[in-house]
Design a protein around this motif. Structure first.
Motif, PDB file in Angstrom:
ATOM      1  N   VAL A  90      -9.472 -25.721  -3.386  1.00 24.74           N
ATOM      2  CA  VAL A  90      -9.691 -27.082  -3.320  1.00 24.74           C
ATOM      3  C   VAL A  90      -7.467 -27.211  -2.791  1.00 24.74           C
ATOM      4  O   VAL A  90      -7.066 -26.349  -3.180  1.00 24.74           O
ATOM      5  N   PRO A  91      -7.965 -27.929  -1.517  1.00 24.77           N
ATOM      6  CA  PRO A  91      -6.088 -27.655  -0.765  1.00 24.77           C
ATOM      7  C   PRO A  91      -5.661 -28.842  -2.204  1.00 24.77           C
ATOM      8  O   PRO A  91      -6.322 -29.994  -2.035  1.00 24.77           O
ATOM      9  N   LEU A  92      -4.070 -29.109  -2.134  1.00 27.12           N
ATOM     10  CA  LEU A  92      -3.934 -30.139  -3.308  1.00 27.12           C
ATOM     11  C   LEU A  92      -1.660 -29.984  -2.434  1.00 27.12           C
ATOM     12  O   LEU A  92      -1.353 -31.203  -3.130  1.00 27.12           O
ATOM     13  N   GLY A  93      -2.243 -29.310  -1.227  1.00 23.86           N
ATOM     14  CA  GLY A  93      -0.486 -29.909  -0.818  1.00 23.86           C
ATOM     15  C   GLY A  93      -0.258 -31.290  -0.757  1.00 23.86           C
ATOM     16  O   GLY A  93       0.981 -31.134  -0.296  1.00 23.86           O
ATOM     17  N   GLU A  94      -0.766 -31.906   0.789  1.00 26.87           N
ATOM     18  CA  GLU A  94      -0.623 -33.149   0.632  1.00 26.87           C
ATOM     19  C   GLU A  94      -0.456 -33.706  -0.657  1.00 26.87           C
ATOM     20  O   GLU A  94       0.163 -35.420  -0.180  1.00 26.87           O
ATOM     21  N   GLY A  95      -0.463 -33.357  -1.838  1.00 26.23           N
ATOM     22  CA  GLY A  95      -0.074 -34.633  -3.044  1.00 26.23           C
ATOM     23  C   GLY A  95       1.261 -33.812  -3.805  1.00 26.23           C
ATOM     24  O   GLY A  95       1.692 -34.335  -4.556  1.00 26.23           O
ATOM     25  N   ARG A  96       1.367 -33.000  -3.015  1.00 28.10           N
ATOM     26  CA  ARG A  96       2.369 -32.356  -3.835  1.00 28.10           C
ATOM     27  C   ARG A  96       3.921 -32.210  -3.256  1.00 28.10           C
ATOM     28  O   ARG A  96       4.085 -32.134  -1.815  1.00 28.10           O
ATOM     29  N   VAL A  97       5.210 -31.753  -3.722  1.00 29.33           N
ATOM     30  CA  VAL A  97       6.204 -31.986  -3.398  1.00 29.33           C
ATOM     31  C   VAL A  97       6.715 -30.955  -4.365  1.00 29.33           C
ATOM     32  O   VAL A  97       6.337 -30.901  -4.763  1.00 29.33           O
ATOM     33  N   ARG A  98       7.437 -29.978  -3.273  1.00 30.50           N
ATOM     34  CA  ARG A  98       8.394 -28.491  -3.792  1.00 30.50           C
ATOM     35  C   ARG A  98       9.688 -29.225  -3.746  1.00 30.50           C
ATOM     36  O   ARG A  98      10.176 -29.498  -3.443  1.00 30.50           O
ATOM     37  N   PHE A  99       9.819 -29.276  -5.122  1.00 32.73           N
ATOM     38  CA  PHE A  99      12.078 -29.621  -5.522  1.00 32.73           C
ATOM     39  C   PHE A  99      12.425 -27.856  -5.766  1.00 32.73           C
ATOM     40  O   PHE A  99      11.933 -26.933  -6.984  1.00 32.73           O
ATOM     41  N   THR A 100      13.381 -27.740  -4.646  1.00 35.66           N
ATOM     42  CA  THR A 100      14.072 -25.997  -4.956  1.00 35.66           C
ATOM     43  C   THR A 100      15.688 -26.905  -6.047  1.00 35.66           C
ATOM     44  O   THR A 100      15.712 -26.983  -5.135  1.00 35.66           O
ATOM     45  N   MET A 101      16.101 -26.071  -6.733  1.00 35.71           N
ATOM     46  CA  MET A 101      17.050 -26.573  -7.316  1.00 35.71           C
ATOM     47  C   MET A 101      18.031 -24.580  -7.692  1.00 35.71           C
ATOM     48  O   MET A 101      17.315 -24.497  -7.760  1.00 35.71           O
ATOM     49  N   THR A 102      19.354 -24.915  -7.232  1.00 31.86           N
ATOM     50  CA  THR A 102      19.900 -23.974  -7.408  1.00 31.86           C
ATOM     51  C   THR A 102      21.105 -24.235  -8.000  1.00 31.86           C
ATOM     52  O   THR A 102      21.506 -25.047  -8.307  1.00 31.86           O
ATOM     53  N   GLY A 103      22.050 -23.373  -8.611  1.00 34.87           N
ATOM     54  CA  GLY A 103      24.004 -23.608  -9.021  1.00 34.87           C
ATOM     55  C   GLY A 103      23.347 -23.248 -11.221  1.00 34.87           C
ATOM     56  O   GLY A 103      22.827 -23.324 -11.416  1.00 34.87           O
ATOM     57  N   ALA A 104      25.193 -23.045 -11.299  1.00 35.92           N
ATOM     58  CA  ALA A 104      24.707 -22.527 -12.226  1.00 35.92           C
ATOM     59  C   ALA A 104      24.685 -23.709 -13.093  1.00 35.92           C
ATOM     60  O   ALA A 104      24.397 -23.365 -14.692  1.00 35.92           O
ATOM     61  N   ARG A 105      24.687 -24.963 -13.211  1.00 41.29           N
ATOM     62  CA  ARG A 105      24.609 -26.129 -14.046  1.00 41.29           C
ATOM     63  C   ARG A 105      23.011 -26.830 -14.156  1.00 41.29           C
ATOM     64  O   ARG A 105      22.338 -26.980 -14.591  1.00 41.29           O
ATOM     65  N   VAL A 106      21.918 -26.233 -13.327  1.00 41.58           N
ATOM     66  CA  VAL A 106      20.216 -25.763 -13.768  1.00 41.58           C
ATOM     67  C   VAL A 106      19.928 -26.180 -14.522  1.00 41.58           C
ATOM     68  O   VAL A 106      19.030 -26.917 -15.283  1.00 41.58           O
ATOM     69  N   PRO A 107      20.107 -24.833 -15.570  1.00 39.02           N
ATOM     70  CA  PRO A 107      19.506 -24.814 -16.825  1.00 39.02           C
ATOM     71  C   PRO A 107      20.093 -26.426 -18.092  1.00 39.02           C
ATOM     72  O   PRO A 107      19.162 -26.483 -18.527  1.00 39.02           O
ATOM     73  N   LYS A 108      21.204 -26.874 -17.547  1.00 40.50           N
ATOM     74  CA  LYS A 108      21.980 -28.060 -18.337  1.00 40.50           C
ATOM     75  C   LYS A 108      21.261 -29.357 -17.620  1.00 40.50           C
ATOM     76  O   LYS A 108      20.362 -30.190 -18.825  1.00 40.50           O
ATOM     77  N   VAL A 109      21.176 -29.619 -16.472  1.00 40.70           N
ATOM     78  CA  VAL A 109      20.733 -30.316 -16.236  1.00 40.70           C
ATOM     79  C   VAL A 109      18.734 -30.631 -15.833  1.00 40.70           C
ATOM     80  O   VAL A 109      17.974 -31.425 -17.414  1.00 40.70           O
TER      81      VAL A 109
END
Length: 169
Positions: A90-109
């Motif tokens: 089943v294609p699901l891509g039309e209903g999804r967005v990818r958030f990419t997070m990087t950086g030293a504060r990622v765990p805290k955020v």
């Protein structure tokens, strides 16, 4: 890919997320996995939460009989042939967005956003797990020591990104 927040120690970007879900029918798991592994040309993740990188895709075992194939470079997710006697795709891509997070504060955020212990083996680099972000189901994928992705429903992407940016300050 849209950069939504780019302080020096935290970056959030959003992009389309080509992906398909492949699920095996009850009672066909062994044949289903063998067939899918052969079609993809690589071994499958053995346990829920494990991932396998192959070609331009990330294969995530999201449930005992369910896999997500997430494109990491192509504009389309791979669509291997699935024997309808063994499962479905089943294609699901039309209903999804990818958030990419990087950086030293990622765990805290993220600690203010989702219930995931950044330091637990279940959230180690190369692992994935379903959780919720502001009452919305998301897939958390740990991609590196200070990097991760969240696969979120498209209908909530704007409000979730605004909320993450607000938390990141």
């Amino acid at each position: 890919m849209a950069d939504l927040a780019t302080p020096t120690d935290f970056s959030l970007s959003a992009s389309d997320c080509p992906l398909v879900q492949i699920e095996g029918w009850d009672g066909t798991l062994e044949k289903f996995e063998a067939s899918l592994s052969q079609a993809l040309g690589t071994p499958l993740p053995a346990l829920v939460g494990e991932t396998v990188c192959h070609a331009d895709s990330l294969i995530v075992r999201v449930a005992p009989r369910r896999f997500w194939l997430i494109s990491t470079g192509a504009s389309q997710a791979p669509s291997p042939a699935v024997d309808p006697e063994l499962g479905c795709l089943v294609p699901l891509g039309e209903g999804r967005v990818r958030f990419t997070m990087t950086g030293a504060r990622v765990p805290k955020v993220l600690s203010a956003c989702i219930v995931v212990d950044w330091h637990s083996p279940a959230a180690a680099p190369g692992r994935a797990l379903h959780t919720s972000l502001h009452h919305v189901p998301v897939l958390f994928v740990r991609t590196g020591m200070i990097d991760c992705e969240l696969i979120v429903p498209r209908s909530f992407a704007t409000s979730l990104s605004d909320w993450i940016i607000e938390i990141a300050g």
